[in-house]
Design a protein around this motif. Structure first.
Motif, short mmCIF file in Angstrom:
data_model
loop_
_atom_site.label_atom_id
_atom_site.label_comp_id
_atom_site.label_asym_id
_atom_site.label_seq_id
_atom_site.Cartn_x
_atom_site.Cartn_y
_atom_site.Cartn_z
N UNK A 1 9.04 11.57 3.31
CA UNK A 1 8.23 10.41 3.66
C UNK A 1 6.79 10.55 3.20
N UNK A 2 6.13 9.42 3.08
CA UNK A 2 4.72 9.41 2.68
C UNK A 2 3.85 9.46 3.93
N UNK A 3 2.84 10.31 3.88
CA UNK A 3 1.84 10.35 4.95
C UNK A 3 0.70 9.43 4.52
N UNK A 4 0.33 8.49 5.39
CA UNK A 4 -0.72 7.55 4.99
C UNK A 4 -2.11 8.13 5.32
N UNK A 5 -2.95 8.22 4.30
CA UNK A 5 -4.31 8.74 4.47
C UNK A 5 -5.26 7.54 4.46
N UNK A 6 -5.95 7.32 5.57
CA UNK A 6 -6.92 6.23 5.67
C UNK A 6 -8.31 6.84 5.51
N UNK A 7 -8.91 6.74 4.32
CA UNK A 7 -10.18 7.43 4.12
C UNK A 7 -11.23 7.00 5.15
N UNK A 8 -11.89 8.02 5.73
CA UNK A 8 -12.81 7.77 6.84
C UNK A 8 -14.03 7.00 6.39
N UNK A 9 -14.39 7.14 5.11
CA UNK A 9 -15.59 6.42 4.67
C UNK A 9 -15.28 4.98 4.28
N UNK A 10 -14.03 4.61 4.29
CA UNK A 10 -13.77 3.19 4.16
C UNK A 10 -12.69 2.81 3.17
N UNK A 11 -12.24 1.60 3.32
CA UNK A 11 -11.17 1.06 2.48
C UNK A 11 -11.56 -0.36 2.08
N UNK A 12 -10.77 -0.92 1.17
CA UNK A 12 -10.86 -2.35 0.85
C UNK A 12 -9.55 -2.98 1.33
N UNK A 13 -9.67 -4.04 2.06
CA UNK A 13 -8.49 -4.66 2.67
C UNK A 13 -8.18 -5.99 2.00
N UNK A 14 -6.92 -6.19 1.68
CA UNK A 14 -6.47 -7.49 1.17
C UNK A 14 -6.26 -8.42 2.36
N UNK A 15 -6.75 -9.67 2.24
CA UNK A 15 -6.65 -10.56 3.39
C UNK A 15 -5.83 -11.82 3.13
N UNK A 16 -5.22 -11.90 1.96
CA UNK A 16 -4.23 -12.94 1.66
C UNK A 16 -4.65 -14.35 2.07
N UNK A 17 -5.76 -14.85 1.56
CA UNK A 17 -6.14 -16.22 1.90
C UNK A 17 -5.28 -17.24 1.13
N UNK A 18 -4.55 -18.03 1.88
CA UNK A 18 -3.75 -19.12 1.30
C UNK A 18 -4.75 -20.26 1.10
N UNK A 19 -4.94 -20.67 -0.15
CA UNK A 19 -6.08 -21.53 -0.48
C UNK A 19 -5.62 -22.78 -1.21
N UNK A 20 -5.90 -23.92 -0.64
CA UNK A 20 -5.54 -25.18 -1.30
C UNK A 20 -6.60 -25.45 -2.37
#
Lengths: 533, 367
Positions: free
Chosen positions: A245-264
């Motif tokens: 299995x993969x161990x998920x590493x969440x870097x403590x100094x930060x991430x970029x998050x996808x927010x999936x805006x559904x946009x008309x």
């Protein structure tokens, strides 16, 4: 109750809309044509249920991040689409023309881009159960303590987000990157990207290649991890086909998050806007939000649906200016990433003589040399430091010409490659496998001279093999290759009358894939392949 | 106008009581049935509006919809940034525009003269944050101990020095390697960021509303980094506040929002405020006056109802807005047993639309 339309809402809102939205105001089902990121295909079942519940059907038209942004900015997207749905509108919003093209945006779900590592590797590095920073990750990468794969940032948002996050964390000062910072080639950045041993033009190929290498189905070396959406990594773990299995590493100094805006899109008709409202309202009801979370492993957008995250995942600032992002991508491609070595095995047999064949080939090479001014093409050109070999063939493999593109002034070298492409002449038979074997021998010498590169072979042929070794001989040849050559994939372009079955077998044997240039212009296919090499 | 709405008010109360008693679909059907029994137009008139995103929840509230319906209106709204409403949105598609502040409404009004506008409620700009952040800010002198006052001058000094959270003395609660910056929306699009610009420019202009191009030019170097250093900014306050609610402290340690957004959560039957949620008030702050500009006679009816209908006024207060009559607001807060929000004395006016536009242009916003 055709009019029982409730607008998108805050979670505290109690309406709940038990009457349920019906079909459109006219009672007719509506289909929204949506230009979308390819990874949204996993929402298929949710969207089918949404169609049954709301009468609003969604036709997803998958496209890469930059291609999609370009289509919106130019207005081409609006010609045959009602809405867009990508993992993020951030890059798009930087384009000055974009604002007037976009209507309402509604976030549906989110997923941060993080590092997934084989558990044993994460344990060996001491990264389980404690905060790890990008700086530590870069140091371990530079010390060759692990390898990873990620998608091409010009093709896919996960790779794009990773490049932004790593640069912001490693050279940023705590605020959004500035243009000089974005152009940085700090050692930590080079260290980080040096550990990337698997590239892919799409998230799907990246996952498949990772799994196939991990299980030994692919000849390439297994990779220790992947940079991808949290949701993709969780899904890979849940699929149960990973040896570890993969161990998920969440870097403590930060991430970029996808927010999936559904946009008309701006200028949509009232019918479309109404359908859009009903659909987004449905997708944001708590039950549907939970369904999305369970099926796709993405986080709900609506507050209160999921328990509050236990640890504070820091969000890194995303650059707010297009020139900063452009500088960052240019630096990544031309200076930071592991340089590529690509051997182009190009069919110049008699059947190529037609203008729509040899001419298309010449134009494709010119496009990669910089003749195509489009946003995407700008990041698909021959890159600084890249080693490009053109190996034309007909009855025999011809004379290879190798070019190494200068890091700081790549223009003249690119032009030399275009000139060599323009000089290609058609005539003679088609010795595909003899020529492929020549390409491998060539790659072997090049790897011996300079091992630290992504090495790949691109095969373009418009016909069946008519001379020399056949596919069976090639199969045996591949089986006899030394380890460092077995990991060299062949990316095959299906063109003209080439044999689909044989080309697919070549791709399968070598860990590559096929690209269809019979329905898509050859120049586009040549660009798409760039994401993989 | 007055007579029919008076005649209908009895039925509205009845509908409302029934809706309370018979929740959900049953209540809905009953209301509809009652409507069917009464001499009411068969189908309500569809009225569309483009509104500041922070008012979405109000318009989506079934009780609000029911009041409009009882008045023969089916109000549908699209959210958009207030500056977009004033500039790029095709307002011809709508019956009314309802931006979040008077400057944006003034701009609309200049181009689309309406007989009158309606300002049924307002909301002060506030800072939604978390208890650990309040503690850190108190230590840093930005928050006066034990109060909810957020000192804009002190904050601007920290921001101007490029101070990171992990550089604040004694900060173990949130040692993020990220600048101390209020999270805002995009000033080019969203009213709340424009109001923040109003607050910050006032402080940077020696505590005086920026009123001329020279003063505007002089404050730009001080205010520009407040936005630029954040990088990409969300397009609407609704998105920003939702990030605050769902993504937590790491993503949005402190957000410049409307008081109404926070109070609406606190006042809702099932609030989803984070466990350690706190609301601070900038000193000084600005009241955002939500102003409805009618574009058609139907749109005018929406504005008129919002201003005069007692139920809509009470519902606006429940959604955290401060109606013109302060009693409705005080009652909504008291009914939920919440502490009364502090009396805000340090309140300044926003710059005029033209001055605001001038500053926004200096920040790189295109018209």
């Amino acid at each position: 109750m055709a009019g029982a339309v409730v607008v998108a809402l805050l979670a505290g809102c109690t309406s709940g809309s038990p009457a349920g939205p019906g079909a459109g105001p006219s009672g007719e089902p509506v289909t929204l044509r949506v230009l979308a990121g390819s990874e949204l295909a996993d929402l298929g079942p949710v969207l089918d249920e949404a169609a049954a519940a709301t009468g609003v059907r969604v036709a997803l038209d998958p496209v890469g991040t930059l291609d999609g942004a370009e289509a919106v900015v130019s207005g081409a997207a609006a010609a045959d689409h009602d809405a867009i749905w990508f993992s993020s509108n951030r890059y798009l919003a930087l384009q000055p023309e974009a604002q007037a093209r976009l209507g309402t945006a509604t976030d549906i779900m989110s997923s941060p881009v993080v590092l997934g590592l084989r558990r044993s590797v994460a344990e060996r590095l001491g990264w389980v159960g404690r905060p790890v920073t990008w700086a530590e990750i870069a140091a371990a990468a530079g010390a060759e303590q692990f390898t990873y794969g990620m998608t091409d940032p010009s093709a896919s948002n996960s790779g794009f987000s990773a490049v932004v996050a790593v640069a912001t964390a490693l050279v940023g000062a705590g605020s959004a990157l500035t243009a000089p910072q974005a152009a940085s080639t700090a050692p930590a950045l080079r260290d980080f990207f040096a550990a990337q041993t698997l590239a892919a033009g799409s998230s799907g190929f990246l996952q498949d290649a990772y799994v196939r290498r991990a299980t030994g189905a692919d000849p390439g070396e297994p990779v220790d991890g992947l940079i991808n959406y949290e949701s993709v990594l969780l899904a890979m773990n849940a699929a149960g086909n990973l040896p570890e299995p993969l161990e998920l590493i969440y870097p403590a100094d930060g991430v970029i998050t996808a927010d999936y805006p559904f946009t008309v899109l701006a200028g949509a008709s009232e019918e479309v806007r109404d359908a859009y409202r009903r659909l987004t309202e449905y997708l944001r009801t708590p039950d549907v939000q939970r369904t999305i979370a369970n099926r796709t492993h993405r986080r709900p957008a609506v507050p209160g649906v999921a328990p509050a995250p236990s640890s504070a995942l820091v969000e890194l600032p995303f650059p707010g200016q297009a020139d900063v992002v452009d500088a960052l991508l240019t630096s990544y491609f031309d200076k930071l990433r592991r340089p590529s070595r690509t051997v182009y095995v190009l069919d110049t047999s008699g059947s190529m003589e037609r203008e729509d064949r040899i001419g298309a080939l010449r134009r494709s090479l010119a496009g990669l040399a910089g003749a195509d001014p489009s946003l995407t093409a700008q990041y698909r050109r021959f890159r600084g430091r890249e080693e490009v070999t053109l190996l034309p063939f007909n009855s025999l493999a011809g004379n290879p010409q190798t070019f190494t593109v200068a890091e700081d002034d790549p223009g003249p070298d690119r032009q030399r490659i275009a000139d060599a492409g323009a000089a290609l002449q058609a005539g003679g038979d088609t010795a595909i496998y003899d020529s492929l074997e020549s390409a491998y021998r060539l790659a072997e010498r090049q790897i011996a001279a300079d091992p630290d590169r992504f090495t790949s072979i691109v095969l373009m042929t418009d016909g069946e093999n008519t001379s020399g070794a056949d596919i069976a001989a090639f199969r045996a040849y591949v089986g006899s290759l030394p380890a460092q050559l077995r990991g060299v994939p062949v990316f095959c372009v299906l063109f003209g009358e080439s044999s689909t079955a044989e080309m697919e077998e070549v791709a399968e044997l070598t860990g590559g894939r096929t690209f269809d240039a019979r329905t898509v212009p050859l120049a586009e296919v040549f660009q798409e392949i760039r994401g993989y090499v | 106008m007055t007579a029919p709405s008076g005649r209908r008010s009895g039925r509205r109360v009845l509908s409302w009581l029934l809706a309370l008693a018979l929740l959900g679909v049953v209540g809905f059907v009953v209301i509809r049935d009652i409507g069917g029994d009464q001499p009411q137009p068969a189908a309500p008139i569809v009225v569309t509006g483009v509104i500041g995103s922070e008012k979405l929840a109000f318009f989506a509230d079934q009780r609000v919809r029911d009041v409009f319906r009882a008045n023969g209106l089916d109000v549908r709204v699209d959210p958009a940034g207030s500056r977009q409403i004033a500039t790029t949105v095709r307002v011809d598609d709508y019956d009314f525009a309802f931006p979040s502040s008077s400057p944006a409404a003034d701009k609309l009004l200049a181009e689309r003269p309406a007989a009158r506008t309606y300002a049924p409620f307002s909301s002060p700009m506030a800072v939604a944050t978390f208890t650990p952040i309040v503690d850190v800010l108190t230590q840093a002198g930005v928050v006066a101990p034990g109060t909810s006052a957020f000192d804009v001058h002190r904050y601007l000094a920290l921001a101007a020095a490029g101070t990171r959270w992990d550089q604040l003395p004694g900060n173990t609660a949130f040692p993020a390697r990220k600048n101390v910056l209020l999270s805002t929306t995009a000033p080019c699009q969203s009213n709340s960021a424009a109001m923040y610009l109003g607050i910050a420019s006032y402080a940077a202009n020696a505590d005086s509303v920026v009123a001329d191009p020279a003063a505007a030019a002089a404050v730009v170097p001080a205010v520009q980094p407040l936005f630029r250093d954040q990088g990409y900014l969300p397009p609407s306050t609704e998105v920003l506040f939702e990030d605050y609610l769902s993504a937590g402290m790491g993503r949005v340690p402190m957000a410049l929002v409307y008081e109404a957004q926070y109070l609406a959560e606190a006042l809702s039957p099932d609030p989803v405020l984070p466990a350690e949620a706190r609301l601070l008030y900038p000193r000084p702050t600005i009241f955002s006056r939500h102003t409805l500009v009618p574009l058609t006679p139907e749109g005018d009816r929406v504005g008129s109802l919002l201003t005069t209908d007692a139920q809509l006024i009470a519902l606006a207060a429940e959604h955290g807005f401060r109606p013109i009559d302060p009693r409705a607001f005080a009652e909504a807060v008291r009914n939920r047993g919440l502490p009364e929000p502090p009396t805000l004395v340090d309140v300044v006016e926003p710059p005029s639309y033209d001055t605001l536009e001038g500053m926004l242009t200096s920040l790189g916003c295109t018209p």
